[in-house]
Design a protein around this motif. Structure first.
Motif, PDB file in Angstrom:
ATOM      1  N   VAL A  38      32.686  15.124 -11.909  1.00 25.41           N
ATOM      2  CA  VAL A  38      32.163  14.467 -13.106  1.00 25.41           C
ATOM      3  C   VAL A  38      30.936  15.238 -13.575  1.00 25.41           C
ATOM      4  O   VAL A  38      29.915  15.282 -12.888  1.00 25.41           O
ATOM      5  N   TRP A  39      31.056  15.854 -14.729  1.00 25.88           N
ATOM      6  CA  TRP A  39      29.915  16.537 -15.332  1.00 25.88           C
ATOM      7  C   TRP A  39      29.308  15.629 -16.396  1.00 25.88           C
ATOM      8  O   TRP A  39      30.035  15.077 -17.222  1.00 25.88           O
ATOM      9  N   THR A  40      28.006  15.497 -16.381  1.00 25.02           N
ATOM     10  CA  THR A  40      27.278  14.806 -17.448  1.00 25.02           C
ATOM     11  C   THR A  40      26.539  15.884 -18.226  1.00 25.02           C
ATOM     12  O   THR A  40      25.757  16.654 -17.655  1.00 25.02           O
ATOM     13  N   LEU A  41      26.801  15.947 -19.523  1.00 24.42           N
ATOM     14  CA  LEU A  41      26.299  17.037 -20.361  1.00 24.42           C
ATOM     15  C   LEU A  41      25.469  16.461 -21.510  1.00 24.42           C
ATOM     16  O   LEU A  41      25.983  16.221 -22.603  1.00 24.42           O
ATOM     17  N   PRO A  42      24.176  16.221 -21.294  1.00 16.93           N
ATOM     18  CA  PRO A  42      23.364  15.566 -22.321  1.00 16.93           C
ATOM     19  C   PRO A  42      23.180  16.391 -23.587  1.00 16.93           C
ATOM     20  O   PRO A  42      22.860  15.836 -24.638  1.00 16.93           O
ATOM     21  N   ASP A  43      23.411  17.704 -23.523  1.00 18.76           N
ATOM     22  CA  ASP A  43      23.233  18.553 -24.701  1.00 18.76           C
ATOM     23  C   ASP A  43      24.567  19.057 -25.264  1.00 18.76           C
ATOM     24  O   ASP A  43      24.606  20.032 -26.008  1.00 18.76           O
ATOM     25  N   ALA A  44      25.656  18.376 -24.942  1.00 21.84           N
ATOM     26  CA  ALA A  44      26.973  18.795 -25.454  1.00 21.84           C
ATOM     27  C   ALA A  44      26.997  18.706 -26.974  1.00 21.84           C
ATOM     28  O   ALA A  44      26.543  17.728 -27.553  1.00 21.84           O
ATOM     29  N   ARG A  45      27.512  19.720 -27.584  1.00 18.66           N
ATOM     30  CA  ARG A  45      27.615  19.772 -29.046  1.00 18.66           C
ATOM     31  C   ARG A  45      29.042  19.490 -29.498  1.00 18.66           C
ATOM     32  O   ARG A  45      29.258  18.767 -30.452  1.00 18.66           O
TER      33      ARG A  45
END
Length: 89
Positions: A38-45
């Protein structure tokens, strides 16, 4: 073996103006049993800026691996400032 994720990010420090930002990779010595990454990507565009209009890509080194599924969902809010990886057995 290593499983890596590159994703389209708002952070312009990633390759090609953030199109291919590296998330934390999962490394294990032998072929793993079934696991959920599980990746959490707070800056995903996710603006379809990668090759073929993609938003992310996975790569596997050191072994053949079957990926049983991929699920993407938007979180309302996250306290994280950097991408994170969680491994679930």
């Amino acid at each position: 073996m290593e499983i890596a994720l590159q994703y389209d990010a708002w952070d312009r420090s990633g390759t090609l103006d953030g199109r291919y930002k590296k998330a934390p990779a999962h490394r294990c010595g032998e072929l793993p049993r079934r696991r959920r990454l599980v990746w959490t990507l707070p800056d995903a565009r996710f603006s379809n800026r990668q090759n073929g209009g993609s938003d992310f890509r996975l790569s596997v080194r050191g072994a053949d691996l079957e990926i049983l599924g991929v699920k993407v969902r938007r979180l309302d809010k996250t306290e994280l400032e950097r991408p994170a990886l969680r491994v679930e057995d």
